[in-house]
Design an enzyme around this catalytic site. Structure first.
Site, PDB file in Angstrom:
ATOM      1  N   GLU A  91     -18.344  14.916 -15.468  1.00 42.40           N
ATOM      2  CA  GLU A  91     -17.954  14.367 -13.883  1.00 42.40           C
ATOM      3  C   GLU A  91     -16.627  15.334 -13.368  1.00 42.40           C
ATOM      4  OE1 GLU A  91     -16.535  10.618 -15.917  1.00 42.40           O
ATOM      5  OE2 GLU A  91     -14.885  11.019 -14.670  1.00 42.40           O
ATOM      6  N   CYS A 123     -18.988   8.962 -18.130  1.00 39.82           N
ATOM      7  CA  CYS A 123     -18.392   9.575 -19.364  1.00 39.82           C
ATOM      8  C   CYS A 123     -19.853   9.793 -20.381  1.00 39.82           C
ATOM      9  CB  CYS A 123     -17.532   8.673 -20.372  1.00 39.82           C
ATOM     10  SG  CYS A 123     -15.815   8.801 -19.564  1.00 39.82           S
ATOM     11  N   HIS A 246     -17.708   5.721 -28.046  1.00 39.90           N
ATOM     12  CA  HIS A 246     -16.830   6.500 -26.819  1.00 39.90           C
ATOM     13  C   HIS A 246     -15.556   5.998 -26.981  1.00 39.90           C
ATOM     14  CE1 HIS A 246     -15.599   8.090 -23.004  1.00 39.90           C
ATOM     15  NE2 HIS A 246     -15.290   6.754 -22.668  1.00 39.90           N
TER      16      HIS A 246
END
Lengths: 358, 136
Positions: A91, A123, A246
């Site tokens: 990103e 993400c 994550h």
């Protein structure tokens, strides 16, 4: 219309596909969270991590992707001309229009007979590219396909994300199962329209929904993807040697791991956020590289990414006999993390281009 | 900024692609098409290993246009293990750790940007050897 069962969502290629090479990159600079706290809260209150990795003045997603991809190539030991896709998920692509991936492909010698593309899904852009690469290789369209998750994440000065928004990531080269150091047994994606975090076009910093980023966003999707993958494949948390989730901070992955029945030992090698922060698109994938650096043949790994907006990709990965042969062919993730030069908040503002010079 | 000029130099800047002389085997960087030793044609491409040693260095405080945002920075003469000496910026180091003859390795970094809207130029820089595969 035929009846649909969620287990049908398991994504498994017809032909065996696995990881033939992997590589990480973390820049050398570290901003202690205490520096951010000192600047904006007079040093009061807790910090979500110890420190985060910060890219230097001459680094961006492209340069970092190139080094990670070169590390993956050192482990894969293949001819770069056999690569049919170079996909970079991020990103923080340096250009709004012009692919990061063509520059990476050029630098590793994969051009011109290859696809190249940039991926975006907050993400989880990197793991999304991994799934596409699995399909690409699994269908026989490509022998090898690169998926890279890399970011130089943006955090608004004074915002909660400034403590964690970090730089780093990993490159994973997918190829035929027979050549792989780790086989992908299957993957599962779980997405909904959940506005927990976003950055509008031309905006410098992202906006987020504070506590809304937790239950309806991170926990729902990570749990959803992980549970459905395990149910579809017929596994339980105890069947995995390692798990990586994550890592927007240290707390979220620890909590979701516990909810899903994973122990602290199972997530320990892949839990890097306390030491390098949240590397966004790189976060889950670099956790995987840290696990692959220490894993043994036969080890089974659960990897679950999360991208705001929102969704998760879960993967069931099994290490083959070939992994020990390649672990030391390139710089380990731990070596990158241990290489650290501490900077203060003033240097950080310069390195992250927060000073208005004209 | 001359976009086409940077584009033409990509091969050598991203990957240290030079040339080798078929006649005497000397390696050339940057590519010149003629051997500096024996004057024979030298068109065969050769990708340098990226390994070398620090030959000399200096620090730039008063930077030329396009590099102001990087100053102060260190520019070095790097003697590649194949022979040629190249001029390049050093990165990922503190100047206090530099010593003549120390081993270096090539990395690809941002060299400069053409303002806020122009192109970003990438190319080789060198850093003290860090890569594990080299150290091993």
């Amino acid at each position: 219309m035929s009846e649909y069962k969620p287990q049908d969502g398991l994504m498994k290629p017809d032909r065996a596909v696995g990881i033939v090479g992997y590589g990480a990159y973390v820049p050398r600079y570290r901003l202690p969270a205490s520096e951010v706290s000192k600047m904006w809260t007079n040093g009061t209150g807790g910090t979500p991590i110890v420190e985060k990795a910060v890219n230097g003045l001459d680094e961006d997603v492209i340069t970092m992707s190139i080094e990670a991809a070169r590390n993956a190539m050192l482990r894969a030991q293949i001819n770069p001309q056999e690569i049919r896709a170079v996909w970079v998920g991020s990103e923080s692509h340096p250009y709004a229009v012009k692919p990061s991936s063509t520059i990476v492909a050029e630098a590793i010698g994969a051009v011109p007979n290859t696809m190249a593309g940039d991926w975006e899904f907050a993400c989880k852009a990197g793991t999304e590219a991994m799934q596409a690469a699995i399909g690409f290789v699994g269908s026989g369209m490509a022998r090898y396909a690169f998926s890279i998750g890399m970011d130089t994440a943006q955090g608004r000065p004074g915002d909660a994300l400034e403590y964690t928004a970090a730089a780093g990531g990993a490159a994973v080269l997918l190829g035929p199962g027979a050549e792989s150091v780790a086989i992908i047994n299957g993957s599962y994606s779980f997405v909904t329209d959940t506005p927990d975090f976003w950055r509008r076009a031309h905006a410098e910093y992202p906006s987020h929904g504070d506590r809304f980023t937790g239950e309806p966003a991170y926990f729902k999707h990570v749990s959803g993807a992980a549970e459905m993958l395990m149910e579809s494949i017929g596994t339980k948390s105890g069947d995995y040697d390692w798990a990586v989730f994550h890592q927007p901070n240290a707390k979220f992955p620890e909590r979701v791991a516990a909810q899903l029945g994973f122990s602290k030992e199972q997530i320990k090698p892949g839990l890097l956020s306390p030491r390098i922060g949240n590397t966004y698109s790189g976060s889950t994938m670099i956790g995987l590289t840290a696990i692959l650096d220490i894993a043994k043949p036969g080890d089974r790994i659960l990897m679950v990414s999360y991208g705001s907006g929102a969704g998760s990709d879960a993967f069931d990965i099994e290490v083959t006999d070939k992994l020990p042969e390649v672990q030391n062919l390139a710089t380990t993730t731990e070596a990158y993390i241990s290489r650290r030069t501490e900077i203060n908040y003033a240097t950080y503002t310069r390195y992250r281009d927060k000073l208005k010079l004209s | 900024m001359e976009v086409s000029r940077h584009w033409r130099l990509q091969e050598q800047r991203y990957k240290l692609v030079g040339e080798t002389c078929d006649s005497c085997g000397v390696k050339l960087f940057p590519p010149r098409d003629v051997c500096l030793e024996c004057k024979a044609p030298a068109y065969a491409l050769y990708t340098f290993t990226g390994l070398g040693e620090l030959y000399s260095f200096t620090t730039i405080y008063d930077a030329p246009a396009g590099f102001e945002h990087s100053a102060p920075y260190t520019v070095a003469l790097v003697k590649l293990e194949e022979g040629p000496i190249v001029t390049a910026q050093l990165t990922d180091m503190d100047e206090s750790e530099l010593s003549i003859g120390m081993p270096l390795e090539m990395v690809t970094r941002k060299l400069r940007t053409d303002g806020d809207e122009g192109m970003i130029v990438y190319g080789y820089k060198f850093r003290p050897i860090f890569s594990q595969q080299v150290a091993n």
